[in-house]
Design a protein around this motif. Structure first.
Motif, PDB file in Angstrom:
ATOM      1  N   HIS A  46      21.347 -18.013 -26.379  1.00 55.10           N
ATOM      2  CA  HIS A  46      20.928 -17.384 -24.800  1.00 55.10           C
ATOM      3  C   HIS A  46      21.624 -18.726 -23.918  1.00 55.10           C
ATOM      4  O   HIS A  46      22.267 -19.672 -24.250  1.00 55.10           O
ATOM      5  N   TYR A  47      21.254 -18.099 -22.898  1.00 57.40           N
ATOM      6  CA  TYR A  47      22.119 -19.052 -21.454  1.00 57.40           C
ATOM      7  C   TYR A  47      23.624 -19.223 -21.731  1.00 57.40           C
ATOM      8  O   TYR A  47      24.214 -20.264 -21.563  1.00 57.40           O
ATOM      9  N   ARG A  48      24.257 -17.963 -22.243  1.00 57.08           N
ATOM     10  CA  ARG A  48      25.672 -17.970 -22.205  1.00 57.08           C
ATOM     11  C   ARG A  48      26.062 -17.541 -21.162  1.00 57.08           C
ATOM     12  O   ARG A  48      25.494 -16.855 -20.285  1.00 57.08           O
ATOM     13  N   ILE A  49      27.642 -17.810 -21.171  1.00 53.39           N
ATOM     14  CA  ILE A  49      28.022 -17.534 -19.736  1.00 53.39           C
ATOM     15  C   ILE A  49      29.194 -16.240 -20.002  1.00 53.39           C
ATOM     16  O   ILE A  49      29.970 -16.295 -20.693  1.00 53.39           O
ATOM     17  N   GLY A  50      28.903 -15.327 -19.237  1.00 53.97           N
ATOM     18  CA  GLY A  50      29.671 -14.089 -19.597  1.00 53.97           C
ATOM     19  C   GLY A  50      30.782 -13.675 -18.544  1.00 53.97           C
ATOM     20  O   GLY A  50      30.965 -14.170 -17.365  1.00 53.97           O
ATOM     21  N   ALA A  60      30.526 -16.851 -23.676  1.00 55.47           N
ATOM     22  CA  ALA A  60      30.640 -18.408 -23.828  1.00 55.47           C
ATOM     23  C   ALA A  60      29.798 -19.353 -23.899  1.00 55.47           C
ATOM     24  O   ALA A  60      28.652 -19.252 -23.186  1.00 55.47           O
ATOM     25  N   GLY A  61      29.721 -20.472 -24.715  1.00 60.44           N
ATOM     26  CA  GLY A  61      28.796 -21.573 -24.780  1.00 60.44           C
ATOM     27  C   GLY A  61      27.524 -20.931 -25.268  1.00 60.44           C
ATOM     28  O   GLY A  61      27.403 -19.886 -26.056  1.00 60.44           O
ATOM     29  N   GLY A  62      26.339 -21.715 -24.721  1.00 61.79           N
ATOM     30  CA  GLY A  62      25.160 -21.212 -25.251  1.00 61.79           C
ATOM     31  C   GLY A  62      24.022 -22.433 -25.774  1.00 61.79           C
ATOM     32  O   GLY A  62      24.487 -23.562 -25.860  1.00 61.79           O
ATOM     33  N   THR A  63      22.990 -22.084 -25.705  1.00 63.77           N
ATOM     34  CA  THR A  63      21.913 -23.195 -26.317  1.00 63.77           C
ATOM     35  C   THR A  63      21.893 -23.434 -27.529  1.00 63.77           C
ATOM     36  O   THR A  63      22.027 -22.309 -28.420  1.00 63.77           O
ATOM     37  N   ALA A  91      31.381 -28.137 -24.423  1.00 68.13           N
ATOM     38  CA  ALA A  91      30.124 -27.481 -24.630  1.00 68.13           C
ATOM     39  C   ALA A  91      29.264 -27.407 -23.589  1.00 68.13           C
ATOM     40  O   ALA A  91      28.851 -28.339 -22.799  1.00 68.13           O
ATOM     41  N   ILE A  92      28.651 -26.144 -23.148  1.00 70.60           N
ATOM     42  CA  ILE A  92      27.830 -25.964 -21.910  1.00 70.60           C
ATOM     43  C   ILE A  92      26.958 -24.793 -22.190  1.00 70.60           C
ATOM     44  O   ILE A  92      27.174 -23.887 -22.946  1.00 70.60           O
ATOM     45  N   HIS A  93      25.852 -24.644 -21.259  1.00 76.48           N
ATOM     46  CA  HIS A  93      24.920 -23.522 -21.249  1.00 76.48           C
ATOM     47  C   HIS A  93      24.446 -23.529 -19.804  1.00 76.48           C
ATOM     48  O   HIS A  93      24.497 -24.229 -19.011  1.00 76.48           O
TER      49      HIS A  93
END
Length: 289
Positions: A46-50, A60-63, A91-93
């Protein structure tokens, strides 16, 4: 939908909400709204970037531990499971992003000191690259897109919550420029929408708690945002899906955990509750077709 890019005319999609899921849900922009399961992503995050191309959604990315660099893609036209599409450079979220006709973008995220803007190609499965920086590192920021630029709205930085809007060019790898402010102090966890001429910041967390405020700012002028009605429910970490004449806010924290709310671009009125997602959750990737 292709002619109106980056808005959609057919449907919105929500991918991977909290608690960690891999579900993609589709809801029609038609009245009445119809919500269906639209396949699965390869991993549960979750907390992914659409981001959205004309035919596919990208998340993209995610927790996780560690944070993810993975990019997944899925087709809008059918509900087959998603495929891998390379990785982000870092890596990000916990942020949102933007979409040009050819690329997806992420801004900030991961930690509140990260100011990096990253981009990746929709057409090739390769590792993403950096694309300049925001003026401040931040997480929990909203995002939206014009035809030529991405916008990062609010967020949380090392010095506290931000009310600034940053604008970055899709065509050039340079530091973002200021583009006014949102007028509710300390906006974070807000959701972004865009029409052809304006950006919108919806909900989020302000100094008094979760908000239902909608604010509108012009892409053409560097001025502060103005109030544009309100959501039916207070919410944060919701998804934003941009249609041609209306936008949709889906899910989120607080009371709006699975509601879909319609925001009319031309009218500063209260949003309309038009349906419910199948799963409760927040922090999902947001897409439109």
């Amino acid at each position: 939908n292709v002619q109106n890019f980056p808005m959609g005319t057919i449907a919105g999609f929500s991918s991977c909400s909290e608690p960690n899921t891999n579900t993609v849900e589709k809801f029609t922009f038609a009245n009445p709204v119809v919500v269906t399961d639209h396949g699965d992503l390869a991993t549960s995050k979750h907390y992914r970037i659409g981001s959205s191309s004309k035919t596919q959604g990208f998340t993209a990315g995610g927790t996780g531990s560690p944070l993810a660099t993975t990019i997944d893609k899925f087709a809008f036209a059918n509900s087959t499971s998603a495929a891998g599409h390379g990785n982000l450079a870092t890596a990000i979220h916990n942020t949102q992003g933007a979409s040009s006709e050819t690329n997806g973008y992420t801004h900030g995220g991961g930690t509140n000191s990260n100011a990096s803007i990253q981009t990746y190609s929709f057409s090739s499965n390769t590792t993403g690259t950096t694309h300049g920086n925001l003026r401040n590192g931040r997480v929990e920021a909203a995002g939206c897109s014009s035809q030529t630029d991405g916008y990062c709205i609010g967020g949380n930085s090392n010095t506290g919550n931000l009310d600034s809007i940053d604008k970055y060019s899709f065509a050039s790898n340079v530091t973002a420029a200021g583009h006014g402010t949102v007028n509710t102090t300390m906006a974070k966890q807000n959701a972004g929408l865009n029409s052809t001429t304006d950006g919108f910041s919806c909900g989020g967390v302000v100094s008094s708690g979760y908000s239902n405020n909608i604010q509108k700012f012009s892409f053409a002028s560097n001025t502060s945002a103005a109030t544009h009605g309100s959501l039916t429910y207070v919410t944060g970490y919701a998804g934003g899906h941009s249609g041609k004449t209306e936008g949709y806010i889906s899910g989120g924290s607080s009371s709006g955990v699975n509601q879909i709310q319609k925001v009319v671009y031309a009218s500063a009125a209260t949003a309309i509750d038009v349906g419910d997602l199948i799963e409760n959750g927040h922090g999902a990737g947001s897409h439109q077709y």
